[in-house]
Design a protein around this motif. Structure first.
Motif, PDB file in Angstrom:
ATOM      1  N   LYS A 198       0.881  -1.281  -0.003  1.00  0.00           N
ATOM      2  CA  LYS A 198       0.021   0.202   0.140  1.00  0.00           C
ATOM      3  C   LYS A 198       0.930   1.358   0.047  1.00  0.00           C
ATOM      4  N   ALA A 199       2.319   0.992  -0.312  1.00  0.00           N
ATOM      5  CA  ALA A 199       3.061   2.289  -0.204  1.00  0.00           C
ATOM      6  C   ALA A 199       2.516   3.486  -1.544  1.00  0.00           C
ATOM      7  N   GLN A 200       2.112   2.686  -2.787  1.00  0.00           N
ATOM      8  CA  GLN A 200       1.663   3.415  -3.814  1.00  0.00           C
ATOM      9  C   GLN A 200       0.197   3.240  -4.009  1.00  0.00           C
ATOM     10  N   PRO A 201      -0.781   3.748  -3.198  1.00  0.00           N
ATOM     11  CA  PRO A 201      -2.213   3.586  -3.514  1.00  0.00           C
ATOM     12  C   PRO A 201      -2.734   3.883  -4.697  1.00  0.00           C
ATOM     13  N   THR A 202      -3.535   2.993  -5.226  1.00  0.00           N
ATOM     14  CA  THR A 202      -4.318   3.174  -6.623  1.00  0.00           C
ATOM     15  C   THR A 202      -5.599   3.926  -6.510  1.00  0.00           C
ATOM     16  N   LYS A 203      -6.218   4.336  -7.399  1.00  0.00           N
ATOM     17  CA  LYS A 203      -7.517   4.876  -7.479  1.00  0.00           C
ATOM     18  C   LYS A 203      -8.537   3.757  -7.128  1.00  0.00           C
ATOM     19  N   ALA A 204      -8.250   2.543  -7.389  1.00  0.00           N
ATOM     20  CA  ALA A 204      -9.443   1.322  -7.244  1.00  0.00           C
ATOM     21  C   ALA A 204      -9.180   1.147  -5.891  1.00  0.00           C
ATOM     22  N   GLN A 205      -7.758   1.136  -5.275  1.00  0.00           N
ATOM     23  CA  GLN A 205      -7.751   0.945  -3.736  1.00  0.00           C
ATOM     24  C   GLN A 205      -8.452   2.007  -2.814  1.00  0.00           C
ATOM     25  N   VAL A 206      -8.579   3.491  -3.334  1.00  0.00           N
ATOM     26  CA  VAL A 206      -9.096   4.324  -2.587  1.00  0.00           C
ATOM     27  C   VAL A 206     -10.567   4.069  -2.360  1.00  0.00           C
ATOM     28  N   GLU A 207     -11.264   3.784  -3.878  1.00  0.00           N
ATOM     29  CA  GLU A 207     -12.642   3.507  -3.738  1.00  0.00           C
ATOM     30  C   GLU A 207     -13.005   2.261  -3.005  1.00  0.00           C
ATOM     31  N   ASP A 208     -12.280   1.309  -3.190  1.00  0.00           N
ATOM     32  CA  ASP A 208     -12.420  -0.006  -2.439  1.00  0.00           C
ATOM     33  C   ASP A 208     -12.716   0.248  -0.665  1.00  0.00           C
ATOM     34  N   ALA A 247     -19.947  -6.531 -10.021  1.00  0.00           N
ATOM     35  CA  ALA A 247     -18.973  -6.849 -11.376  1.00  0.00           C
ATOM     36  C   ALA A 247     -17.872  -5.731 -11.390  1.00  0.00           C
ATOM     37  N   GLU A 248     -18.359  -4.554 -11.110  1.00  0.00           N
ATOM     38  CA  GLU A 248     -17.505  -3.453 -11.066  1.00  0.00           C
ATOM     39  C   GLU A 248     -16.310  -3.534 -10.091  1.00  0.00           C
ATOM     40  N   SER A 249     -16.524  -3.675  -8.853  1.00  0.00           N
ATOM     41  CA  SER A 249     -15.702  -3.816  -7.907  1.00  0.00           C
ATOM     42  C   SER A 249     -14.668  -5.073  -8.119  1.00  0.00           C
TER      43      SER A 249
END
Length: 432
Positions: A198-208, A247-249
């Motif tokens: 999680k050192a470089q979080p992505t947009k998908a990780q933020v939404e999750d 499905a999106e997640s």
């Protein structure tokens, strides 16, 4: 090259002291493109190439002269680097700060509502006992002293009935357990979001992460008015504190995974996980739902009986205000009803029946979440789209309080009982 070497040799051995004349020839620089195959050993590979003037070709060598570094990255790493930006990292840490704040809030509210339970229980019981004592004494004193005692006992019984009705409606012990569960789940989520990778979080990780925070907020709300969880539903329902799989997640989670051959999965491991899921559904979750329904019925009975008994005591004590020959019977009814109301109130709130109901809701929800996690993971079309099989099996085993060998043994027992048509005599979980 040979001519150039001979000229250098001659000039270095010449007897003349004057330096030789130097000639400069300008040659236009031509772009040289070298195509090298990617080495699929890791996500990032580095090959150092050195050029020596005495050689006629490029050769891989570990050297400090003229290094050329060529870096190759996998598509997953490139996608993560593109989606991870300073703004994304700032959003991710904002989510972590909100989770830390929620942990403290739910912990404080849990302590407060646990104090409600103990303080209200003590106050109501003392009021009922004081009213019962006055009702018992009133027939044995003169008429001048009997009226104040009957009036006081009536007021105390009435006030205790109202407070007891409110207390039974909100169930402070269950409220405290809800907030303790919420604080625990937020601590678990905070630890998971601070884990490796999680050192470089992505947009998908933020939404999750946002989806998980909001799901816990909906499952365990802080306010009482308007958003309180119903304490006496028509049917016992397990708690749900995780976002539903869509499905999106699923697509967002799959896009961040590195693909390889079988990703730690095999047909045997798939069969074991299916057997564990079936055991969770047929044994653990079913048993906790049955026990939860039973405790909910007991809690409903006690919640109605307590105010009814104290209300009957208040009515009987009010008869003593009228006077007459029925004062003795009225006092006896008031004393008996008051004593029974105290016992019922102590059993319900001193025994924290509401907390037990919430514990069963949480345990049933835990097994439901684990079953749904196994089914959704096995529902992925390919091995490479899932979480690593060995890691997933270890997580399932730890959640059930079992080692990997014990999980395989459980799966074997489930398969044997299904083939023989006999019921499984063992629960999947050893923790609850």
């Amino acid at each position: 090259m040979a001519c150039y070497s001979s000229i250098r040799t001659f000039s270095s051995t010449s007897p003349f002291s004057n330096p030789p004349p130097r000639a400069a020839i300008s040659i236009p620089k031509l772009p040289i493109r070298i195509s090298l195959p990617k080495i699929p050993t890791s996500s990032t590979n580095q090959t150092h190439l050195a050029f020596h003037p005495s050689d006629h070709a490029l050769r891989p060598e570990i050297t400090h002269q003229y290094p050329i570094v060529i870096t190759t990255t996998s598509p997953a790493d490139e996608a993560a680097a593109v989606s991870s930006t300073p703004v994304t990292a700032e959003l991710y840490y904002a989510v972590l700060e909100s989770i830390a704040d929620r942990i403290e809030m739910h912990g404080n509210v849990a302590v407060q509502r646990d104090n409600w339970n103990s303080l209200l229980l003590s106050s109501i019981n003392m009021s009922i006992l004081a009213a019962t004592t006055m009702a018992a004494v009133s027939p044995s004193v003169s008429a001048d002293h009997s009226l104040p005692l009957a009036l006081g006992s009536t007021i105390l019984f009435t006030a205790a009935t109202g407070l007891l009705a409110i207390m039974n409606t909100i169930q402070p012990s269950q409220l405290a357990e809800e907030q303790r569960n919420a604080a625990r789940l937020f601590r678990q989520l905070h630890s998971k979001l601070n884990g490796p990778g999680k050192a470089q979080p992505t947009k998908a990780q933020v939404e999750d992460a946002v989806e998980k925070v909001l799901a816990i907020d909906r499952a365990y709300p802080l306010p009482l008015l308007g958003k309180m969880i119903p304490k006496f539903p028509k049917k016992f329902q397990p708690a749900v504190w995780w976002p539903r799989q869509t499905a999106e997640s699923s697509k967002r989670r799959r896009s961040a995974k590195v693909r390889n051959s079988n990703n730690g999965w095999s047909e045997e491991l798939e069969a074991e996980m299916r057997e564990v899921s079936g055991a969770l559904k047929s044994k653990d979750k079913e048993d906790y739902e049955r026990l939860g329904s039973l405790m909910l019925k007991i809690n409903k009975t006690l919640a109605v009986s307590g105010p009814a008994l104290s209300g009957a005591a208040a009515a009987a004590s009010a008869v003593g205000l009228v006077g007459g020959d029925n004062n003795g019977w009225a006092a006896a009814v008031a004393v008996a009803a008051g004593a029974m109301a105290t016992a019922v109130n102590t059993l319900e709130h001193g025994g924290q029946i509401g907390m037990v109901v919430e514990m069963y809701r949480n345990c049933a929800g835990f097994f439901n979440q684990l079953e749904e996690s196994i089914d959704s993971t096995l529902g992925e079309s390919g091995f490479e789209e899932r979480e690593n099989g060995e890691v997933f099996a270890m997580k399932v085993g730890l959640a059930l309080g079992r080692s990997p060998a014990e999980v395989r043994e459980l799966a074997g027992k489930c398969a044997y009982s299904r083939d023989e048509g006999t019921p499984l005599d063992e629960f999947a979980s050893k923790l609850f």
